[in-house]
Design a protein around this motif. Structure first.
Motif, PDB file in Angstrom:
ATOM      1  N   UNK A  21      45.859  30.535  38.973  1.00 45.27           N
ATOM      2  CA  UNK A  21      44.664  30.345  39.207  1.00 45.27           C
ATOM      3  C   UNK A  21      44.756  29.223  39.632  1.00 45.27           C
ATOM      4  N   UNK A  22      45.558  27.707  39.566  1.00 44.98           N
ATOM      5  CA  UNK A  22      45.459  27.203  40.288  1.00 44.98           C
ATOM      6  C   UNK A  22      45.150  27.274  41.774  1.00 44.98           C
ATOM      7  N   UNK A  23      46.149  27.809  42.418  1.00 41.55           N
ATOM      8  CA  UNK A  23      46.556  28.659  43.714  1.00 41.55           C
ATOM      9  C   UNK A  23      45.116  28.605  44.309  1.00 41.55           C
ATOM     10  N   UNK A  24      44.865  30.046  43.495  1.00 35.17           N
ATOM     11  CA  UNK A  24      42.585  29.868  43.540  1.00 35.17           C
ATOM     12  C   UNK A  24      42.179  29.315  43.579  1.00 35.17           C
ATOM     13  N   UNK A  25      42.722  28.581  42.756  1.00 33.52           N
ATOM     14  CA  UNK A  25      41.229  27.233  43.106  1.00 33.52           C
ATOM     15  C   UNK A  25      41.789  25.830  44.457  1.00 33.52           C
ATOM     16  N   UNK A  26      43.024  25.707  44.384  1.00 31.32           N
ATOM     17  CA  UNK A  26      43.161  24.981  46.163  1.00 31.32           C
ATOM     18  C   UNK A  26      42.411  25.451  46.753  1.00 31.32           C
ATOM     19  N   UNK A  27      42.686  27.332  46.825  1.00 32.52           N
ATOM     20  CA  UNK A  27      42.244  27.361  48.306  1.00 32.52           C
ATOM     21  C   UNK A  27      40.643  27.650  48.766  1.00 32.52           C
TER      22      UNK A  27
END
Length: 79
Positions: A21-27
């Motif tokens: 979820x954090x990587x999705x948020x960054x992207x």
């Protein structure tokens, strides 16, 4: 913007869900720069990108981070 650090063991379902979820948020926000904690496997609370032999890469964590590296740059908005 550069995220100071994030990471985890990436072994439990909860930890995988959070990091994904954090990587999705960054992207979603066009942020691809970050520091992942840590490289060394003896980091007690997160483990590392390397496995206990200090040579083999944790492929699951590397795949997560490759998502940030392979994401295309966002298109600049017209002024």
């Amino acid at each position: 913007l550069v995220v100071g650090e994030f990471g985890g063991k990436y072994a439990s379902e909860a930890d995988r869900t959070w990091q994904d979820a954090f990587v999705n948020y960054l992207l979603e926000r066009g942020t691809r720069n970050s520091f992942y904690w840590s490289l060394n496997p003896n980091s007690g609370d997160t483990g590392g990108l390397l496995l206990d032999d200090w040579q083999t890469v944790n492929e699951d964590k590397l795949s997560l981070l490759k998502r940030l590296r392979s994401a295309s740059q966002p298109e600049p908005s017209p002024e």
